[in-house]
Design a protein around this motif. Structure first.
Motif, short mmCIF file in Angstrom:
data_model
loop_
_atom_site.label_atom_id
_atom_site.label_comp_id
_atom_site.label_asym_id
_atom_site.label_seq_id
_atom_site.Cartn_x
_atom_site.Cartn_y
_atom_site.Cartn_z
N LEU A 65 0.87 -1.18 0.00
CA LEU A 65 0.00 0.00 0.00
C LEU A 65 0.90 1.22 0.00
CD1 LEU A 65 -3.17 0.53 2.24
CD2 LEU A 65 -1.76 2.40 1.38
N VAL A 66 0.95 1.93 -1.11
CA VAL A 66 1.82 3.10 -1.25
C VAL A 66 0.99 4.34 -0.98
CG1 VAL A 66 3.43 4.33 -2.75
CG2 VAL A 66 3.15 1.84 -2.98
N HIS A 67 1.13 4.85 0.26
CA HIS A 67 0.36 6.03 0.66
C HIS A 67 1.06 7.29 0.10
CE1 HIS A 67 -1.63 8.98 3.26
NE2 HIS A 67 -2.55 8.06 3.49
N PRO A 68 0.29 8.25 -0.43
CA PRO A 68 0.93 9.43 -1.02
C PRO A 68 1.71 10.28 -0.02
CG PRO A 68 -1.45 9.72 -0.89
CD PRO A 68 -1.18 8.29 -0.56
N GLU A 69 1.39 10.17 1.27
CA GLU A 69 2.08 10.96 2.29
C GLU A 69 2.95 10.11 3.20
OE1 GLU A 69 -0.93 13.08 4.38
OE2 GLU A 69 -1.56 14.29 2.65
#
Length: 791
Positions: A556-560
């Motif tokens: 899961l690549v969170h933008p922040e």
């Protein structure tokens, strides 16, 4: 009637008399003028011939008229030739009233008219007037006689044609008033009075019919009022009872004389009088059109009756104070039924305990009545591995287990304790006393000890356990909802810590629960915004160190926040059901990758391994997988599905059939984290898997830093797994290879395949498909049968 006749006809008669008299007088005077004209013509010859003798004789003859007073004949020089006068006392007295008429006498000779003299006649006016009066009197007498005759005839006709029927009509009306019965008029005729009497008789008939209908309606209304199975009564504006129905008396046990005139409020229970008076006041003030409330009525025998009172505004103002129609309905059975329905709605049908709603109500009531001196404890527990009982022994056995648990736990509780079942295998207990904290821990210990005893299911013995979570009011929560949530969190903490025990809630659990909720929200955002990516770690042939496949690992690549650890969101996804959508996404991305590998020149034979959660093994999984394989046009033999022992344990019922259906599509299965479960060997034997993956914890045990004794034990276990797998014709993959020493030792132990940081970490597929990694990802050309064993 005569006075009316005189009053009406008198002025008419006088007017007639005067007009007639004047008319007669005018007529007589006209006649006198005619006489004057005629005599003047008769005397013209005598005057022309100077025949005075005949002239006097003619004058004398004219003077014989009784109305003439005097006559005088003059010549053309106004010289009197003859004068005849009636002189006496009467005529002298009336001389002044005489009327003089004069006429010139002419004589025509040869067509020429010659004036020869004058004729003067004096008439007596009184005679003319009296003659006119006599004529008028005759007419008046005739008029009066005729009028009287008509009047007499009218009176006689009125007597027989009007007065008699009117008297009979009046007599009938008076008789009706006196006796109260309808009397008719005995009269028949075709005139107006006949029609009036006929209409009166018809009206009497209709009144008789209407009265009979009113009597019947009143009797019917009285019967309905007294016998309708509803308590009807009337009260005035001062709350005095004016009337009650017979059914009201029967239902309440009072007699009519005991209640008429008394205040209705006297029969209302003291606890409900204020509410009744308040509603009555609002009705009297016009704020409400009707009064409707439930209350308690005291019967004659002292018992109480639950009633619904409905009252309208005053509708009868004919008597002092007005009157209203009120209805009192016995709702005792309805109240009892409502209480039973409420009890059933708050009771678990299987165990007889209160359900979630009923428990929450009891808990809320305890919190509201708490004065701070007593603590409230909630124990929330469920049965460990109860799903296995339902899946393997059936729901009937599961129900017997729940009933047995209910009986056993109920014996540990006091009368004031609340015991409820929330559904499935979830139970809750509420304790409210000064020592609730101590007693809650003691009770949790007893529950664990009690449920560890074997349960007899009709010849079959079953042993279960429970995970218990404990929370306290007001230490851990301020409301019933928060208190239940806290005990639920503590229970899951215990379940994750090994089950079969209890755990007391603390603030850290709450923070972790909040973090878990936050993770759930992140998962929703990630699914909506395509934040999930699939990274791939190479799986290599340890003998040639060439890549033969890739394991797809979800990220899961969170933008922040960047890349989140899988354990942080996978567990939350499994609890919320989001794992199904995530699993479908992983399968789609894995097949996309397999399609790309199949088109790659250097990786055409590489396979892809994907991790599957227990929740994904639904009945429609084989058909769903078939559709996706067809859509991506990939070889099913190059797709490996990895499942853990936990998956096999949690979803064992029917799982072997699903696995077999999927293997028929050409896909293979790998048993992940082998050796970490409770019965790895039994699952390896029971389920048709193709590959076992030795858990990384065993690989770490091969390091010299782990100690010689542990290294030898780990090597022996790995060697045993390899040997057993070869006997079962299963491929073995070693996970977590990080050092050359581990790699060398695994090769020596006969392990053919492995993966780990030593060969590459999980990265996007493009990294391994780039030219810089061509040599590293060169895939061994293996036949399909070998690929199945390696898969």
């Amino acid at each position: 009637m005569f006075a009316a006749l005189i009053a009406v006809n008198g002025p008419l008669l006088i007017t007639f008399f005067v007009m007639t008299k004047n008319s007669v007088e005018r007529e007589m005077i006209a006649k006198k003028r005619v006489l004057l004209d005629a005599n003047s013509k008769a005397l013209s010859k005598a005057l022309w011939d100077f025949d005075y003798d005949n002239l006097r004789k003619w004058a004398t003859a004219i003077a014989n008229d009784r109305d003439i007073f005097s006559i005088e004949i003059l010549d053309d020089n106004d010289k009197s030739l003859a004068l005849i006068s009636k002189e006496n006392s009467e005529t002298n007295a009336l001389n002044r009233e005489n009327a003089l008429f004069s006429k010139e006498i002419t004589h025509v000779v040869d067509g020429v008219e010659h004036n020869v003299g004058t004729l003067r006649i004096r008439f007596m006016s009184s005679h003319i007037s009296n003659a006119a009066v006599r004529e008028v009197v005759k007419s008046a007498i005739l008029f009066v006689v005729s009028t009287i005759s008509v009047l007499v005839a009218a009176l006689i006709a009125n007597r027989f044609m009007i007065t008699r029927p009117l008297l009979r009509l009046n007599a009938a009306i008076e008789a009706t008033q006196r006796s109260g019965t309808r009397r008719k008029v005995d009269w028949e005729s075709s005139d107006e009075l006949g029609r009036v009497t006929s209409a009166f008789n018809e009206m009497q008939d209709r009144l008789d019919q209407d009265e009979a209908q009113l009597i019947r309606a009143n009797r019917r209304l009285t019967f309905l009022y007294n016998n309708t199975p509803v308590m009807l009564y009337s009260i005035d504006s001062d709350d005095n009872i004016r009337n009650v129905s017979d059914y009201w008396l029967h239902a309440t046990g009072y007699s009519r004389k005991d209640v008429i005139g008394r205040k209705f409020r006297e029969f209302i229970h003291d606890d409900f009088k204020d509410e009744y008076l308040k509603n009555r006041s609002m009705l009297s003030d016009g704020k409400n059109e009707t009064l409707e409330l439930t209350s308690v009525f005291q019967k004659a025998d002292g018992t109480c009756l639950d009633v619904l009172i409905t009252e309208t505004k005053d509708f009868d103002d004919s008597a002092h104070g007005g009157s209203s129609l009120s209805v009192m309905t016995d709702i005792s059975k309805l109240k009892a039924a409502e209480a039973e329905i409420l009890r059933q709605a708050r009771t678990d049908y299987l165990t007889g305990l209160v359900n979630r709603e009923g428990f929450a109500d009891r808990l809320n009531a305890a919190i509201e009545s708490s004065d701070g001196s007593d603590d409230i404890a909630v124990l929330f527990f469920d049965l460990d591995r109860f799903k296995w009982v339902n899946d393997n022994l059936g729901h009937f056995a599961g129900d017997r287990v729940l009933q047995s648990v209910t009986r056993e736990i109920a014996q540990l509780l006091g009368e004031d304790d609340c015991f409820g079942r929330f559904g499935g295998d979830e139970f809750a207990i509420m304790l409210s006393c000064k020592s609730s904290k101590k007693r809650a821990v003691e009770l949790a210990t007893k529950i664990n000890r009690t449920l560890n005893r074997p349960i007899d299911l009709g010849g079959r013995t079953l042993q279960i356990s429970a995970s218990v979570g404990i929370s306290f009011y007001p230490d851990n929560a301020k409301s019933a909802e928060e208190l239940l949530k806290a005990s639920d969190v503590a229970m899951y903490r215990q379940k994750n810590s090994g089950r079969n025990g209890f755990c007391v809630f603390n603030e850290q659990f709450g923070k972790e629960a909040s973090q878990q909720l936050e993770v759930k929200e992140v998962i929703s955002e990630a699914l909506a915004n395509d934040w999930f990516q699939l990274h791939f770690q190479p799986i290599v042939n340890l003998e040639t160190r060439t890549t033969i496949g890739f394991e797809g690992l979800l990220r899961l690549v969170h933008p922040e926040r960047g890349v989140l650890p899988p354990l942080e969101y996978i567990r939350a996804a499994e609890q919320t059901g989001g794992i199904l959508e995530i699993g479908d996404l992983v399968l789609e991305m894995g097949l996309d990758a397999l399609e790309r590998l199949q088109q790659s020149r250097d990786c055409q034979s590489a396979y892809v391994a994907l991790n599957f959660s227990a929740a994904q093994f639904l009945p429609d999984l084989p058909s769903n997988l078939r559709e996706k394989l067809t859509a991506h046009r990939v070889d099913p033999g190059r797709l490996v599905l990895e499942i853990t022992e936990t998956t096999l344990m949690q979803n064992s019922m029917g799982l072997d059939g699903l696995i077999e259906d999927i293997r028929k599509l050409g896909c293979t299965f790998a048993l992940d984290d082998f050796g970490t479960g409770f019965s790895s060997l039994s699952y390896m034997h029971r389920f048709p898997v193709d590959t076992v993956k030795i858990d990384r914890s065993f690989i770490k045990g091969l390091d010299e830093r782990s100690g010689i004794e542990r290294t030898h034990k780990t090597a022996a276990l790995i060697e045993a797994v390899v040997g057993l797998s070869q006997k079962l014709k299963l491929n073995v993959i070693a996970e977590g290879i990080e050092t050359e020493a581990q790699y060398t030792r695994l090769v020596d132990l006969g392990v053919k395949t492995g993966q780990g940081f030593l060969f590459g970490k999980a990265e996007p597929l493009d990294t391994y498909l780039s030219e810089s990694h061509t040599g590293r990802t060169e895939t061994a050309r293996l036949p399909n049968e070998t690929l199945r064993n390696v898969g």
